[in-house]
Design an enzyme around this catalytic site. Structure first.
Site, PDB file in Angstrom:
ATOM      1  N   ARG A 258      -8.398  53.278 -61.778  1.00  0.00           N
ATOM      2  CA  ARG A 258      -8.987  52.407 -62.790  1.00  0.00           C
ATOM      3  C   ARG A 258      -9.920  53.256 -63.643  1.00  0.00           C
ATOM      4  O   ARG A 258     -10.590  54.173 -63.132  1.00  0.00           O
ATOM      5  CB  ARG A 258      -9.785  51.257 -62.140  1.00  0.00           C
ATOM      6  CG  ARG A 258      -8.920  50.178 -61.511  1.00  0.00           C
ATOM      7  CD  ARG A 258      -8.136  49.378 -62.553  1.00  0.00           C
ATOM      8  NE  ARG A 258      -7.272  48.355 -61.972  1.00  0.00           N
ATOM      9  CZ  ARG A 258      -5.967  48.496 -61.750  1.00  0.00           C
ATOM     10  NH1 ARG A 258      -5.364  49.642 -62.054  1.00  0.00           N
ATOM     11  NH2 ARG A 258      -5.251  47.501 -61.259  1.00  0.00           N
ATOM     12  N   GLU A 287     -10.030  48.900 -71.464  1.00  0.00           N
ATOM     13  CA  GLU A 287      -8.697  48.990 -72.103  1.00  0.00           C
ATOM     14  C   GLU A 287      -8.475  47.766 -72.988  1.00  0.00           C
ATOM     15  O   GLU A 287      -8.887  46.668 -72.612  1.00  0.00           O
ATOM     16  CB  GLU A 287      -7.605  49.028 -71.018  1.00  0.00           C
ATOM     17  CG  GLU A 287      -7.666  50.292 -70.196  1.00  0.00           C
ATOM     18  CD  GLU A 287      -6.640  50.309 -69.061  1.00  0.00           C
ATOM     19  OE1 GLU A 287      -5.707  49.480 -69.066  1.00  0.00           O
ATOM     20  OE2 GLU A 287      -6.793  51.146 -68.165  1.00  0.00           O
ATOM     21  N   HIS A 305      -1.741  53.319 -69.519  1.00  0.00           N
ATOM     22  CA  HIS A 305      -1.649  52.528 -68.280  1.00  0.00           C
ATOM     23  C   HIS A 305      -0.188  52.201 -67.934  1.00  0.00           C
ATOM     24  O   HIS A 305       0.191  51.026 -67.848  1.00  0.00           O
ATOM     25  CB  HIS A 305      -2.482  51.240 -68.417  1.00  0.00           C
ATOM     26  CG  HIS A 305      -2.884  50.672 -67.076  1.00  0.00           C
ATOM     27  ND1 HIS A 305      -4.052  49.976 -66.877  1.00  0.00           N
ATOM     28  CD2 HIS A 305      -2.257  50.692 -65.864  1.00  0.00           C
ATOM     29  CE1 HIS A 305      -4.127  49.584 -65.615  1.00  0.00           C
ATOM     30  NE2 HIS A 305      -3.043  50.010 -64.985  1.00  0.00           N
TER      31      HIS A 305
HETATM   32  C1  DGY Z   1      -1.588  48.162 -60.672  1.00  0.00           C
HETATM   33  O1  DGY Z   1      -0.552  47.871 -60.064  1.00  0.00           O
HETATM   34  O2  DGY Z   1      -2.707  47.845 -60.250  1.00  0.00           O
HETATM   35  C2  DGY Z   1      -1.445  48.912 -61.955  1.00  0.00           C
HETATM   36  O3  DGY Z   1      -2.656  49.230 -62.499  1.00  0.00           O
HETATM   37  C3  DGY Z   1      -0.598  48.174 -62.952  1.00  0.00           C
HETATM   38  O4  DGY Z   1       0.673  48.052 -62.512  1.00  0.00           O
END
Ligand code: DGY
Length: 339
Positions: A258, A287, A305
């Site tokens: 993240r 984001e 992402h």
């Molecule tokens: C997740 O799976 O947490 C990713 O950030 C998005 O697919």
């Protein structure tokens, strides 16, 4: 070590619709891959046709009288949504392994089941982590830009020198399923593997990587640092000035967890001063409004992402969530039910 076959077999399942419609209304907060939407058609679907992140208030209004919500990473679902939908909302499914966007405590209190999609995205995420490492270490985006600019004057012994990876030390922060999938790939590059987790793993799970009981000890040996730990309040701004200063010179940083895990001011400063060699980033604070200073830096490779963004993987994530709903309807607790 062989790659787990369970993941690929599951991903090829086309996910046929179940035969008997259960007469349940589902709000779908983002468009889903075609095969997943097709399978979800056993429910009455209310789609967010704009396919954008909604404010909590918009989400709650759109999902009024719905039994389920299907959502994804980055769609905040705070307590206010659960309180507004209390009594009607029975379950939420998120196409993500991360669930820091959902207030699980509020879900529990309001009696809402929450499903997520771990396990089926590890290999795709690991591929992207390696892609970020390679692009950052070998300056691939600069090379591509040079080719397109019309300014390439031909081979030169000092042109676009990157750093070699063989023999370098990879530091994996978060050696879960994704971390282990990354480690298997890095072993094939001849990198030396190190990791930090809350607990040391069995030799089988750790792919021969050396365990460090503290994150700081890991940073000190991380020529390439992989931030793979799930997003959480404790990890906000984890990689700050002090921790960056522990990294070896010329290190590379890869983040697919993240964006909040990184203190942008500290990382941008380290990239500007060449304190670190480069970074490959797939996730960002706030984001899609990521810090614009990154755009001016030649030594950062940026992706929007997309770590789990393959058709097979997103199908598998969607099917897993729908399987969770089905189990819920049948009174069973699926493995991917968080609460
Ligand atoms: C997740 O799976 O947490 C990713 O950030 C998005 O697919």
């Amino acid at each position: 070590m062989p790659f787990p076959m369970k993941e690929t077999a599951q991903m090829r399942d086309v996910g046929e619709p179940e035969s008997r419609p259960p007469n349940l209304k589902v709000f779908v907060s983002r468009r889903l891959p075609e095969a997943v939407e097709r399978r979800a058609e056993r429910y009455e679907l209310i789609m967010n046709k704009e396919d954008v992140v909604l404010s909590p208030m918009e989400l709650a209004e759109a999902a009024l009288n719905c039994d389920y919500i299907v959502t994804s990473a980055m769609q905040p679902i705070p307590r206010s949504v659960f309180e507004r939908l209390k009594g009607t909302l029975k379950a939420i499914g998120t196409l993500s392994v991360g669930y820091n966007h959902i207030d699980l405590e509020a879900a529990r209190e309001c009696g809402v089941a929450v499903f997520y999609s771990p396990g089926v995205l590890s290999e795709a995420c690991a591929d992207l982590a390696v892609m970020l490492m390679l692009n950052a270490a070998r300056r691939a985006h600069e090379a591509d830009a040079l080719m397109r600019s019309g300014k390439w004057t031909g081979f030169a012994p000092t042109q676009l020198l990157g750093i070699s990876l063989t023999g370098r030390r990879a530091g994996i922060l978060g050696m879960g399923r994704i971390g282990q999938a990354v480690a298997r790939r890095l072993a094939a590059f001849g990198m030396k593997l190190h990791y930090h987790n809350r607990r040391a793993l069995s030799p089988d799970e750790s792919i021969g990587a050396t365990y460090h009981p503290t994150a700081e000890a890991l940073l000190e040996v991380s020529d390439v640092l992989f931030l793979l730990a799930p997003g959480s309040a404790e990890l906000v701004k984890f990689l700050d000035r002090r921790r960056i200063s522990l990294l070896p010179a010329d290190s590379v940083i890869v983040n697919i967890s993240r964006g909040e895990t990184i203190d942008d001011d500290a990382l941008i400063e380290a990239l500007q001063s060449n304190r670190i060699f480069a970074a490959g980033l797939d996730v960002f604070t706030d984001e899609p409004n990521f810090d614009p200073r990154y755009k001016a830096l030649h030594n950062v490779f940026l992706t929007p992402h997309i770590a789990s963004a393959t058709v097979d993987t997103r199908n598998a994530m969607g099917f897993l969530v729908l399987d969770g709903f089905l189990a819920f309807e049948q009174g069973r607790k699926a493995d991917n039910q968080l609460c």
